[in-house]
Design an enzyme around this catalytic site. Structure first.
Site, PDB file in Angstrom:
ATOM      1  N   SER A  54       5.784   5.674   2.378  1.00  0.00           N
ATOM      2  CA  SER A  54       5.868   6.673   3.444  1.00  0.00           C
ATOM      3  C   SER A  54       6.512   6.131   4.714  1.00  0.00           C
ATOM      4  O   SER A  54       7.246   6.852   5.399  1.00  0.00           O
ATOM      5  CB  SER A  54       4.462   7.201   3.777  1.00  0.00           C
ATOM      6  OG  SER A  54       3.909   7.913   2.695  1.00  0.00           O
TER       7      SER A  54
ATOM      8  N   THR B   6       5.659  -1.303  -2.104  1.00  0.00           N
ATOM      9  CA  THR B   6       5.745  -2.535  -2.899  1.00  0.00           C
ATOM     10  C   THR B   6       6.761  -2.400  -4.027  1.00  0.00           C
ATOM     11  O   THR B   6       7.446  -3.368  -4.373  1.00  0.00           O
ATOM     12  CB  THR B   6       4.359  -2.902  -3.470  1.00  0.00           C
ATOM     13  OG1 THR B   6       3.452  -3.103  -2.372  1.00  0.00           O
ATOM     14  CG2 THR B   6       4.417  -4.178  -4.286  1.00  0.00           C
TER      15      THR B   6
ATOM     16  N   ASP C 253      -0.357  -2.172   7.245  1.00  0.00           N
ATOM     17  CA  ASP C 253       0.091  -2.036   5.859  1.00  0.00           C
ATOM     18  C   ASP C 253       0.977  -3.248   5.586  1.00  0.00           C
ATOM     19  O   ASP C 253       2.090  -3.335   6.094  1.00  0.00           O
ATOM     20  CB  ASP C 253       0.885  -0.747   5.637  1.00  0.00           C
ATOM     21  CG  ASP C 253       1.038  -0.422   4.159  1.00  0.00           C
ATOM     22  OD1 ASP C 253       0.963  -1.358   3.331  1.00  0.00           O
ATOM     23  OD2 ASP C 253       1.232   0.760   3.819  1.00  0.00           O
TER      24      ASP C 253
ATOM     25  N   GLU D 211      -4.920  -2.810   4.140  1.00  0.00           N
ATOM     26  CA  GLU D 211      -4.949  -2.223   2.799  1.00  0.00           C
ATOM     27  C   GLU D 211      -5.642  -3.087   1.755  1.00  0.00           C
ATOM     28  O   GLU D 211      -6.375  -2.592   0.900  1.00  0.00           O
ATOM     29  CB  GLU D 211      -3.523  -1.931   2.341  1.00  0.00           C
ATOM     30  CG  GLU D 211      -3.446  -1.282   0.968  1.00  0.00           C
ATOM     31  CD  GLU D 211      -2.045  -0.842   0.595  1.00  0.00           C
ATOM     32  OE1 GLU D 211      -1.924  -0.143  -0.424  1.00  0.00           O
ATOM     33  OE2 GLU D 211      -1.087  -1.205   1.303  1.00  0.00           O
TER      34      GLU D 211
ATOM     35  N   ASP E 194       2.163  -9.131  -0.620  1.00  0.00           N
ATOM     36  CA  ASP E 194       1.162  -8.257   0.011  1.00  0.00           C
ATOM     37  C   ASP E 194       0.005  -9.081   0.565  1.00  0.00           C
ATOM     38  O   ASP E 194      -0.399  -8.913   1.722  1.00  0.00           O
ATOM     39  CB  ASP E 194       0.617  -7.256  -1.012  1.00  0.00           C
ATOM     40  CG  ASP E 194       1.625  -6.201  -1.437  1.00  0.00           C
ATOM     41  OD1 ASP E 194       1.716  -5.181  -0.752  1.00  0.00           O
ATOM     42  OD2 ASP E 194       2.313  -6.418  -2.452  1.00  0.00           O
TER      43      ASP E 194
END
Length: 413
Positions: free
Chosen positions: A327, A177, A172, A99, A76
């Protein structure tokens, strides 16, 4: 938390040969198209980010827990730093909304220092190594301080836009994750969109695990793919999806070979994406949020559904497709015709994070679908006047469909 001084004189490390560029030819854009350069850059950097994710999954990466109890990984942070640096180099005047921020990495660095460990054992070092081997920057230009600044460029404490709608990127770094941590068992997406005047006008989604069997995740679970050795037996190809306002949504397979060589990024030609043609709710394939059952949604009483594949369950009922995680992979499913509907209820808080939806919105709409609130209202991304970090969907939820079924579902909701 006590602040930590990160001097620019911190050592930089000799890296392996890096990927200098991934050339991407957008054959579906003809002539001098507005935002062509931005879309080309977005495709290239998302492809690089997908390769970075695959490379980091093959190692034992650090996992932290954020304040909302969701996991965050080296990947990330690495993806956010990589994308931030590449976009800042090419488009320095366009801000980034993303994010993550560096607070968790700084806390890990402080903990390492208190335990008597040097910085080379910290997650900051792991992220720095990963990004240096993937970015277009020279290795000697990247140190801890520059890395943390790149991550924070998209953070909530850094990005502050004027009240009037602006032009900005929305990222994003890894949506889903938990899916990334599962490897080939679940989907996850790197998503990047460019927002202009409150609406996404281009977007790119990279899905490293997308293939012809991506829909049938329960079969993967049943086959016991629970460790990295089994997962690594699969060919390393994924898919990248690109959309530009007025030019449709397109997708191609991409190579995710982690050998650091200069490549053209191609695996297949770009193919046009379109939503499915389903016009009957009883025949629809529906995605819902992770950890939510159909019975908890307001449609369940009027529209009973089954989770069994067509031909194996009850006939004349819509099928719930188990698509983990996040999503954006649901938007991906609708844009490619794998699903007819994505239904998301917003119950606990009235707003959702912009990075979970911005790129999906443009990809679905350009593929012929429709995205609104449950009351049919438009999803306007500039409703958060300053931070541009949240959306408040009307009616208490978000409805994503193939367009044909949209009004029927709005009437039922």
């Amino acid at each position: 938390m006590k602040s930590i001084c990160l001097p620019s004189s911190l050592p930089c490390f000799t890296r392996a040969p890096r990927i200098h560029r991934i050339r991407s030819e957008l054959s579906f854009l003809a002539g001098n198209v507005n935002y062509r350069r931005e879309l080309e850059a977005a495709v290239d950097v998302v492809h690089k980010a997908c390769r970075l994710c695959v490379k980091l999954f093959q190692k034992d990466g650090g996992i932290l827990e954020k304040s909302d109890h969701t996991p965050v990984t080296v990947a990330d942070f690495g993806v956010q730093a990589l994308v931030s640096m590449e976009l800042a180099r090419l488009f320095p005047s366009i801000p980034l909304v993303a994010e993550e921020d560096s607070s968790q990495l700084l806390l890990d660095l402080e903990t390492s220092h208190q335990n008597g460990n040097n910085a080379s054992n910290s997650l900051v070092e792991a992220v720095t190594n990963a990004v240096a081997n993937s970015s277009s920057l020279q290795p000697d230009l990247l140190n801890y301080d520059e890395l943390l600044k790149a991550i924070d460029r998209g953070g909530k404490e850094t990005t502050s836009l004027e009240e009037e709608p602006a032009t900005y990127w929305v990222l994003d770094p890894i949506d889903g994750t938990r899916g990334f941590l599962r490897g080939r068992m679940a989907l996850y997406v790197v998503g990047l969109a460019l927002v202009v005047e409150g609406r996404p006008i281009l977007g790119v989604m990279g899905c490293p695990n997308w293939d012809t069997d991506s829909t049938y995740l329960p079969e993967n679970l049943a086959r016991g793919m629970t460790n990295k050795n089994e997962i690594s037996d699969f060919p390393r190809t994924g898919a990248i999806m690109a959309a530009c306002y007025g030019y449709g949504t397109w997708m191609k397979r991409i190579s995710l070979n982690t050998v650091n060589v200069d490549v053209d990024g191609s695996c297949d030609d770009w193919i046009s994406c379109s939503v499915d043609k389903c016009n009957s709710l009883q025949e629809a394939r529906i995605c819902i949020a992770d950890r939510v059952t159909w019975e908890l949604l307001p449609l369940s009483n009027a529209l009973p559904a089954t989770s069994a594949p067509k031909g194996f369950g009850e006939r004349w009922k819509p099928t719930i497709i188990p698509t983990c995680c996040g999503s954006l992979c649901k938007y991906f499913m609708v844009a490619t015709g794998r699903a007819s509907v994505f239904l998301l209820q917003v119950k606990i808080q009235p707003s959702v994070k912009v990075w979970d939806h911005a790129v999906g919105m443009i990809c679905v709409s350009e593929a012929g679908g429709e995205v609104t609130g449950w009351d049919g209202s438009e999803m306007f991304l500039a409703s958060d006047d300053v931070g541009r970090r949240s959306i408040t969907p009307g009616g208490g939820g978000i409805l994503v469909t193939n367009g044909t079924l949209h009004n029927q579902l709005l009437d039922m909701i």
